[in-house]
Design an enzyme around this catalytic site. Structure first.
Site, PDB file in Angstrom:
ATOM      1  N   GLY A 253       0.861  31.254  38.669  1.00  0.00           N
ATOM      2  CA  GLY A 253      -0.196  30.702  37.833  1.00  0.00           C
ATOM      3  C   GLY A 253      -0.322  31.484  36.530  1.00  0.00           C
ATOM      4  N   GLU A 256       0.100  39.390  34.910  1.00  0.00           N
ATOM      5  CA  GLU A 256      -0.668  40.414  34.200  1.00  0.00           C
ATOM      6  C   GLU A 256       0.141  41.432  33.406  1.00  0.00           C
ATOM      7  OE1 GLU A 256      -0.241  40.179  37.546  1.00  0.00           O
ATOM      8  OE2 GLU A 256      -0.209  42.141  38.526  1.00  0.00           O
ATOM      9  N   HIS A 289      -9.046  37.247  35.825  1.00  0.00           N
ATOM     10  CA  HIS A 289      -8.223  37.841  36.892  1.00  0.00           C
ATOM     11  C   HIS A 289      -7.126  38.713  36.272  1.00  0.00           C
ATOM     12  CE1 HIS A 289      -5.964  37.675  40.831  1.00  0.00           C
ATOM     13  NE2 HIS A 289      -4.966  37.930  40.000  1.00  0.00           N
ATOM     14  N   GLU A 290      -6.380  38.125  35.367  1.00  0.00           N
ATOM     15  CA  GLU A 290      -5.255  38.878  34.800  1.00  0.00           C
ATOM     16  C   GLU A 290      -5.744  40.070  33.988  1.00  0.00           C
ATOM     17  OE1 GLU A 290      -2.636  38.185  36.171  1.00  0.00           O
ATOM     18  OE2 GLU A 290      -3.113  36.158  36.877  1.00  0.00           O
ATOM     19  N   HIS A 293      -6.555  43.005  36.070  1.00  0.00           N
ATOM     20  CA  HIS A 293      -5.334  43.739  36.431  1.00  0.00           C
ATOM     21  C   HIS A 293      -4.917  44.762  35.378  1.00  0.00           C
ATOM     22  CE1 HIS A 293      -3.821  41.840  40.040  1.00  0.00           C
ATOM     23  NE2 HIS A 293      -3.607  40.662  39.513  1.00  0.00           N
ATOM     24  N   GLU A 312      -4.288  42.661  43.989  1.00  0.00           N
ATOM     25  CA  GLU A 312      -4.694  41.252  43.983  1.00  0.00           C
ATOM     26  C   GLU A 312      -6.097  41.017  44.527  1.00  0.00           C
ATOM     27  OE1 GLU A 312      -3.270  39.377  42.178  1.00  0.00           O
ATOM     28  OE2 GLU A 312      -1.245  40.159  41.973  1.00  0.00           O
TER      29      GLU A 312
HETATM   30  N1  BES Z   1       0.437  39.119  39.851  1.00  0.00           N
HETATM   31  C1  BES Z   1       0.162  37.754  40.029  1.00  0.00           C
HETATM   32  C2  BES Z   1       1.310  36.852  39.695  1.00  0.00           C
HETATM   33  C3  BES Z   1       2.451  36.868  40.679  1.00  0.00           C
HETATM   34  C4  BES Z   1       2.271  36.386  41.948  1.00  0.00           C
HETATM   35  C5  BES Z   1       3.673  37.329  40.335  1.00  0.00           C
HETATM   36  C6  BES Z   1       3.324  36.425  42.849  1.00  0.00           C
HETATM   37  C7  BES Z   1       4.717  37.356  41.236  1.00  0.00           C
HETATM   38  C8  BES Z   1       4.544  36.901  42.499  1.00  0.00           C
HETATM   39  C9  BES Z   1      -1.028  37.326  39.165  1.00  0.00           C
HETATM   40  O1  BES Z   1      -1.933  38.312  38.847  1.00  0.00           O
HETATM   41  C10 BES Z   1      -1.774  36.326  39.971  1.00  0.00           C
HETATM   42  O2  BES Z   1      -2.415  36.695  40.897  1.00  0.00           O
HETATM   43  N2  BES Z   1      -1.659  35.055  39.620  1.00  0.00           N
HETATM   44  C11 BES Z   1      -2.263  33.977  40.366  1.00  0.00           C
HETATM   45  C12 BES Z   1      -3.315  33.308  39.571  1.00  0.00           C
HETATM   46  C13 BES Z   1      -4.595  34.045  39.730  1.00  0.00           C
HETATM   47  C14 BES Z   1      -5.612  33.635  38.760  1.00  0.00           C
HETATM   48  C15 BES Z   1      -5.162  33.901  41.119  1.00  0.00           C
HETATM   49  C16 BES Z   1      -1.165  33.003  40.668  1.00  0.00           C
HETATM   50  O3  BES Z   1      -0.144  33.078  40.026  1.00  0.00           O
HETATM   51  O4  BES Z   1      -1.354  32.149  41.524  1.00  0.00           O
HETATM   52 ZN    ZN Z   2      -3.222  38.823  40.380  1.00  0.00          ZN
END
Ligand code: BES
Ligand code: ZN
Length: 845
Positions: A253, A256, A289-290, A293, A312
Site C-alpha cells: 500500500g 516508509e 502510518h508511514e 515509521h 508495524e
Molecule cells: N512497511 C510496510 C510496507 C511493506 C509491507 C513492505 C510488506 C514490504 C512488505 C508499510 O509501512 C505498510 O505497512 N504499508 C501498508 C499500508 C499501511 C498504511 C497499513 C501496506 O502496504 O499494506
Molecule cells: Zn508499516
C-alpha cells in the site's frame, strides 16, 4: 537461519558508495558498489539476487568469489580479516516485478510513460546492490545516479541532491540506516512543497497524469503529521526533507523509505472536491502510518524481522493517535473499531494462526508475516492496551527515552518494554508477553452461578476446529464495576454476590468498556438481557461491540446465529455509522444461508428492505449539505441494502442518477457513485455499458473512480460479459497486477461469476505465481477465496487444489488456516440454516 548465521556477524558494513547507471531503453542496470566495513574473518558473504558480477576487488586486487543463488549471497574471500573496502562492478536486469528497482507505467493524454522507483523491503535491496541486507546492518549511503535522462525529468532520493557532474546526480550522504529503507525515483514528476514549523521540507510528488489539486490533501496531512510526531515523540525529524511519492505500480500500500515515502496512487492522491469521507480517512491514516515509521522503524529499527511488530504494530496504532489529533472531528478511533478490531478478532480465532512475535528466516516467510490481521491489527490493539494502561504521559516519556537510547541503531521488543516500564513503574513486559508470544485470544464468560455469584472465566476462543492448549492471558478487563480486577491473570475470578453488585453499581455489568482489549465476552442470559434492556444508553462503540461479539460467538457456534436476527431489527435505525457497519456485516453474512434464486433468498431480500427502509427515506440518495459525518458514512450501507432488497424505488432512483450523469461519471458524487454503477451493471447492463466502463477505467487517473468501476463491473450477470472480464485479468494494459485481486474477488463473490473466477485462478495459478508470486499480496489470493467460499462442494475443490501446494514457502500457514475457515462456515451453515431462515420468515410477519 539462526542468529549466528546472520551475514552481519562476519562482515559489518560502515559505508556504501552506490553508483547506479539505469538504462530504461535496454532495461539494464549497471552498478558499482563500494563498501567500507570490517570483516571478522577472511571469508565473508554479501546478499545479492539476480546480480551479474564483472569484478570484485579490494585495493585494486581482484578477489575470488562464488555466487550462491539459493542463499541469495555471494561469498567473497578477502586477503585477511580486518577493515576493508570492497569494490563490486555488476549489472542487473530492470524487471516489471514491483520489487528492487522497477518501472511504473502510466499514460498522459494517451501517451505511454514510465517512472522508475524502488521497493526494497523486505529483502529486495539485494536486487539493486550487493549488501548485507539485514535490518541490523546499518550504514551510511552515498548514492549517485545516472540514467537515460531527457529534459523535464526529476530524480529524488532519501537525501537532497548535492551536485550533478557529467549527468551523474550525487546525493548527500545519508544518516546511519538499514538497506531496506534506501530509495530513489526519477521521471516526469510534478510536486507541491511546504515546510514544517521546525523547518523540514515536505513535498508530494506524482506523475503529470494527475491534476495538481490532487496533491493538496496529502501535503497538508504530511506536514501536520510530522509536526505532531516531533512533539509526541519529543524527538526531531532527523532529515532535511520528507518526500511523499505516488507510484502508478506498487505492490504494497505504501512504504516508509526514510525521507522518500512511496505510495500507491490511491493511497496518496485525491480530488479534494469529490472524494468520500472514508477515502479521505484512509489516505490520512496511510500517510500518518508511514510517517510514524520515520521514527518507529527508520530511526530505531527492529533487530530482526521476528520483531516486525515493533515497526508495524506501532505505526498502525500511531496512525490513529495522530489523525485523532489532526482531525478530532473525524472520531477516527471509530474507524479503528470498524477496521482493525474485527480483522484481528476474526483471524486470530482460527487455530494455526501465528503469534504477533514470530520466528522467521526464509525470505518468503518474512513476507508472510506482514499479515494485516496479526502484526498490524492485533499488534496495534495490543499497543492500544499498553497505552490505556500507561496513559499518554508515561507513554511519551518512555518513547522519548527509547528513541534517545536506540536512535540510528536497532532494538528488540524487550527494549521497548524496558523503556515503558521505567517511565511508568509497571511491569509492562509481563502483561504484554502473554499477548505477544501466544496466538489467539480469550472469550471471557461472565455468569451468575448457582450461589448467585458473578464469575468470570477465560478460555481461548476458536472459530472452527481448535485445539485448546489451556492458554491464559493477562486480560485488562476494563469493567464498569470496581469489583473486577484491573488485570485478570487467572483462569477464573469470582467477583462476589451479583445482586448486591448490581444494586451497588446501578447499571448492567459490562466488561471491555471501549472495546480496546483484545478479547470478547460471553454474558449469560441474565447479564445479556440486562445490557439489552439498557442498550439505548450505550455509546456507539459499545453497541457495535455487543453485535460484533455476538456475531463472533455465533460463528464459533457458542450462540445460535438465528438469535442475531432480532438484534438487527432492534438497531436498524441507529444514526451511528459504526453500528450500521456491523449491523450490515451481519445482515450480509446471512446470504450464506440461502441458495441463489431460492424462496429463502427472496425472503432475505424482503428482510433487507425492512431493515433499510426508514434510513433510506431519511437519508435519500444524494448527500445533503451540512449533514453529519455519520449520515454520510451510513448512506452507502443502507442504499446497498435497499438495492440487494430489489427495492423498486431504490433501483429506479439509482438508474435515474446514472442516466443523468452518464457522460460525466467521474464528477458524480463519490459517496454513492459505486452503488449507482453497481446497480446499473447488475440491473441495466449491456455490452455498451461494459465497454464504456472499461474505457473509463483505463482513461481516468482518479483512483476513487477506478475503485468504483472495479467494485461495480464484476457484478454483471451476463455470462458473455463475465467471460470478457475474466479474459482481461492478464491484460496488464487494462488491469494492473496491483489491482487484480480486487477484480478477482469481485467476480468470485458474484453467484453468476464464481465458477469463471475460480476456474481462472486454478488454470492460471502458474501465471499468477510468476507475476505476483514474489510479493506479499500473493498469499492473499488464497485468503479472499476462502473468505467467499462456504459450501462443501467448494471446500472439496479448494482442498483438492491447495492441499498439494501446502509446502510452498510462505503459503503453508495460509492454506492450512483457510481450509479451516471454509470448514467452519460449511459446518455453521449446515447447523444453522433452518433456524436462520425460520427466524427471518418470522421477523417478516
Ligand atoms: N512497511 C510496510 C510496507 C511493506 C509491507 C513492505 C510488506 C514490504 C512488505 C508499510 O509501512 C505498510 O505497512 N504499508 C501498508 C499500508 C499501511 C498504511 C497499513 C501496506 O502496504 O499494506
Ligand atoms: Zn508499516
Amino acid at each position: 537461519m539462526t542468529e549466528n548465521k546472520r551475514l552481519l556477524d562476519t562482515f559489518q558494513p560502515n559505508h556504501y558508495d552506490l553508483y547506479l547507471d539505469i538504462d530504461r531503453g535496454k532495461k539494464l542496470i549497471s552498478g558499482t558498489t563500494t563498501i567500507t566495513g570490517h570483516a571478522s574473518q577472511p571469508v565473508i558473504q554479501l546478499n545479492q539476487k539476480y546480480l551479474h558480477f564483472t569484478t570484485i576487488s579490494a585495493d585494486n586486487q581482484p578477489l575470488p568469489y562464488t555466487v550462491k543463488d539459493d542463499a541469495e549471497t555471494v561469498e567473497i574471500t578477502l586477503p585477511s580479516a580486518g577493515d576493508v573496502t570492497i569494490k563490486i562492478d555488476y549489472t542487473a536486469p530492470l524487471t516489471d516485478t514491483m520489487m528492487g528497482i522497477y518501472p511504473s507505467y502510466y499514460q498522459v493524454n494517451g501517451e505511454q510513460k514510465q517512472i522508475i522507483g524502488t521497493q526494497f523491503e523486505t529483502t529486495a535491496a539485494r536486487q539493486a546492490f550487493p549488501s548485507v541486507d539485514e535490518p541490523a546492518a546499518k550504514a551510511t549511503f552515498s548514492l549517485a545516479i545516472k540514467y537515460d535522462e531527457h529534459p523535464g525529468e526529476t530524480v529524488i532520493a532519501n537525501m537532497p541532491e548535492d551536485h550533478v557532474t557529467d549527468g551523474v546526480h550525487y546525493f548527500q550522504e545519508t544518516v546511519r540506516m538499514s538497506t531496506y529503507l534506501v530509495a530513489f525515483a526519477f521521471g516526469e514528476l510534478q510536486n507541491k512543497m511546504t515546510e514544517t514549523q521546525s523547518g523540514v521540507k515536505v513535498g508530494v510528488f506524482a506523475t503529470k497524469a494527475h491534476q495538481p489539486k490532487e496533491l493538496d490533501f496529502a501535503l497538508d496531512i504530511a506536514k501536520r503529521a510530522i509536526e505532531f510526531y516531533e512533539d509526541f515523540y519529543q524527538t526531531p525529524y532527523p532529515l532535511p526533507h520528507s518526500w511523499q511519492l505516488a507510484l502508478p505500480d506498487f505492490s504494497a500500500g505504501a512504504m516508509e523509505n526514510w525521507g522518500l515515502v512511496t505510495y500507491r496512487e490511491a493511497y496518496l492522491l485525491l480530488d479534494p472536491d469529490n472524494t468520500s469521507l472514508n477515502m479521505k480517512q484512509l489516505v490520512a491514516t496511510v500517510i500518518t502510518h508511514e510517517l510514524a515509521h520515520q521514527w518507529f522503524g527508520d530511526l530505531v529499527t527492529m533487530n530482526w524481522w521476528d520483531d516486525l511488530w515493533l515497526n508495524e504494530s506501532f505505526a498502525n496504532m500511531m496512525e490513529y493517535v495522530s489523525v485523532d489529533a489532526i482531525h478530532p472531528d473525524w472520531k477516527i478511533w471509530e474507524l479503528f473499531q470498524t477496521s482493525e478490531a474485527p480483522m484481528a478478532l476474526q483471524r486470530d480465532a482460527t487455530d494455526g494462526v501465528q503469534p504477533v512475535h514470530v520466528d522467521v528466516n526464509d525470505p518468503a516467510e518474512i513476507d508472510s508475516i506482514f499479515d494485516g490481521a496479526i502484526v498490524y491489527a492485533k499488534g496495534s490493539r495490543m499497543l492500544v492496551m499498553v497505552r490505556a494502561l500507561l496513559g499518554d504521559d508515561a507513554l511519551r516519556k518512555g518513547l522519548k527515552n527509547y528513541f534517545a537510547a536506540h536512535k540510528y541503531h536497532n532494538a528488540k521488543g524487550s527494549d521497548l518494554w524496558q523503556a515503558l516500564g521505567e517511565a511508568s513503574g509497571l511491569d509492562i513486559g509481563k502483561i504484554m508477553n502473554s499477548w505477544l508470544e501466544q496466538p489467539g485470544y480469550p472469550v471471557v464468560s461472565a455468569t451468575v452461578n448457582d450461589q448467585g455469584q458473578l464469575v468470570l472465566r477465560q478460555q481461548q476462543f476458536f472459530i472452527g476446529a481448535g485445539e485448546d492448549k489451556g492458554r491464559i492471558w493477562q486480560v485488562p478487563l476494563n469493567s464498569n464495576y470496581a469489583a473486577a480486577p484491573q488485570i485478570m491473570s487467572d483462569r477464573e475470578v469470582i467477583l462476589g454476590d451479583y445482586q448486591a453488585l448490581r444494586q451497588q453499581n446501578g447499571q448492567p455489568f459490562r466488561l471491555n468498556v471501549g472495546n480496546n482489549s483484545h478479547f470478547i465476552i460471553k454474558y449469560d442470559d441474565t447479564l445479556l438481557q440486562d445490557i439489552l434492556d439498557h442498550a439505548d444508553q450505550l455509546d456507539p462503540i459499545s453497541q457495535r461491540q455487543l453485535l460484533q461479539d455476538l456475531r463472533l460467538l455465533a460463528e464459533g457456534q457458542q450462540v445460535s446465529y438465528a438469535d442475531l436476527i432480532p438484534l438487527l431489527k432492534r438497531f436498524a435505525n441507529s444514526p451511528s455509522a459504526i453500528v450500521n457497519a456491523e449491523l450490515y456485516r451481519i445482515a450480509n453474512s446471512l446470504k450464506m444461508f440461502v441458495q441463489p434464486n431460492s424462496s429463502e433468498e427472496k425472503q432475505l431480500r424482503a428482510f433487507f428492505d425492512q431493515l433499510s427502509k426508514q434510513q433510506v427515506a431519511r437519508l435519500g440518495w444524494l448527500p445533503k449539505s451540512g449533514e453529519s459525518n455519520d449520515d454520510q458514512l451510513t448512506r452507502p450501507y443502507v442504499l446497498n441494502a435497499a438495492l440487494y432488497a430489489h427495492n423498486a424505488d431504490a433501483m429506479a432512483a439509482a438508474h435515474q442518477i446514472f442516466s443523468d450523469s452518464k457522460d460525466w461519471l467521474n464528477e458524480l458524487t463519490a459517496d454513492i457513485r459505486g452503488l449507482v454503477l453497481k446497480n446499473e451493471v447488475q440491473n441495466y447492463g449491456s455490452p455498451a455499458l461494459f465497454d464504456q466502463l472499461i474505457k473509463a477505467y483505463q482513461d481516468t487517473a482518479d483512483a476513487s473512480f477506478k475503485q468504483d468501476i472495479r467494485g461495480a463491473l464484476p457484478n454483471t450477470t451476463d455470462p458473455a460479459l463475465i467471460k470478457r472480464l475474466v479474459a482481461l485479468y492478464k491484460d496488464t494494459s487494462v488491469i494492473k497486477p496491483q489491482d487484480l485481486r480486487a477484480w478477482y474477488r469481485g467476480v468470485l463473490a458474484n453467484d453468476a461469476g464464481q465458477q469463471a473466477a475460480w476456474d481462472w485462478l486454478r488454470d492460471d495459478w502458474q501465471w499468477l505465481n510468476d507475476t505476483v508470486g514474489g510479493d506479499m499480496e500473493f498469499a492473499t489470493f488464497i485468503t479472499v477465496t476462502a473468505g467467499v467460499f462456504h459450501t462443501s462442494a467448494r471446500l472439496a475443490e479448494f482442498k483438492a487444489f491447495f492441499a498439494p501446494k501446502i509446502n510452498t514457502p510462505g503459503l503453508t500457514r495460509e492454506i492450512r488456516m483457510d481450509i479451516k475457515v471454509i470448514e467452519s462456515k460449511v459446518a455453521l451453515v449446515d447447523k444453522e440454516q433452518a433456524a436462520v431462515n425460520a427466524k427471518i420468515a418470522q421477523s417478516l410477519n
